[in-house]
Scaffold this active site. Structure first.
Site, PDB file in Angstrom:
ATOM      1  N   SER A 186       0.924  -1.179   0.216  1.00 35.79           N
ATOM      2  CA  SER A 186      -0.141  -0.048   0.156  1.00 35.79           C
ATOM      3  C   SER A 186       0.848   1.331   0.205  1.00 35.79           C
ATOM      4  CB  SER A 186      -0.841   0.058   1.140  1.00 35.79           C
ATOM      5  OG  SER A 186      -1.779   1.189   1.407  1.00 35.79           O
ATOM      6  N   TYR A 218      -1.727   0.017  10.960  1.00 30.28           N
ATOM      7  CA  TYR A 218      -2.060  -0.474   9.464  1.00 30.28           C
ATOM      8  C   TYR A 218      -0.662  -0.144   8.808  1.00 30.28           C
ATOM      9  CZ  TYR A 218      -3.882  -0.794   4.583  1.00 30.28           C
ATOM     10  OH  TYR A 218      -3.933  -1.195   3.364  1.00 30.28           O
TER      11      TYR A 218
END
Length: 248
Positions: free
Chosen positions: A138, A151
């Site tokens: 990501s 995250y």
């Protein structure tokens, strides 16, 4: 370099990026072995793709289930060319919220899920002296922002793990790639778990009429195809794909 008849195992295949990738690769002639937790979605996808696809219900946090998915690929097709670690989750919230269960879930899925895939496929690819392992990372694995520290941490960890994999296995002909998407219109948004953050992101997606702030799953599938569709002497270590208008 053609991907026709390559065997590609995909986790997180029941929706979003995994589903789009499976469909795209199958249209190019690849055989796709699909793993996810939702069997109804997997059945529908296999029915849509046809004989180039098989599935196994798979929770990536359960190493035995990952092993079974890979064994299905070997039993059906005899070898594995690509493992695509795509399953992931994205709860958001400040550290002061102390959401230990959500933190643990992210560690289990985003890190151990990737490691389970790597650990189970490496003996197969080492015997073959060939293979490609792809993982969905990501932009959050490159840039830290508020309410996302855990995250972010899982995605930074994926970068480190995949680079370590590259260094350790390059002499065995095993390549590694991370795909780092920006904002993508997928069901991952539904795992945020913070009502305010989730509403803000969905509002952003809904208002993105000119499509400058979000990507489609098919955009990421094209990046995966690019990584796979390379000769063996070419390793695409990392692909970052952002919407044109994304700030971070």
């Amino acid at each position: 370099m053609s991907i026709k008849d390559k065997v590609v195992v995909i986790t997180g295949a029941s929706s979003g990026i995994g589903r789009a990738t499976a469909k795209l690769l199958a249209t190019k002639g690849a055989n796709v072995v699909l793993g996810a937790r939702r069997e109804d979605r997997l059945k529908d996808l296999v029915a849509e793709i046809g004989s180039k696809a098989v599935y196994q219900v798979t929770d990536v946090t359960q190493r035995a289930q990952v092993h079974e998915l890979l064994q299905l690929a070997l039993t059906r097709f005899g070898h594995i060319d690509v493992l695509y670690n795509n399953a992931g989750t994205m709860p958001q919230g400040n550290l002061s919220d102390r959401e230990y269960d959500k933190w643990q879930m992210m560690l289990n899925v985003n890190i151990m899920g990737v490691l389970n895939g790597i650990g189970e496929v490496l003996p197969i690819m080492q015997r073959q002296r060939d293979g490609l392992i792809i993982t969905t990372d990501s932009v959050a694995g490159h840039v830290v922002y508020p309410a996302s520290a855990v995250y972010n941490g899982t995605k930074y960890a994926v970068r480190a793990i995949m680079e370590g994999l590259r260094q350790e296995e390059k002499q065995n002909g095993i390549r590694s790639t991370i795909i780092s998407p920006g904002a993508v219109r997928t069901e991952l948004v539904n795992t945020i778990g913070n009502a305010t953050i989730e509403a803000n992101i969905k509002q952003l997606m809904d208002s993105d009429g000119d499509r400058m702030l979000s990507l489609d799953p098919e955009d990421i599938a094209n990046a995966v195809l690019f990584a796979i569709d390379q000769p063996k002497h070419v390793a695409i270590s990392e692909v970052m794909v952002r919407p044109t208008g994304q700030e971070v």
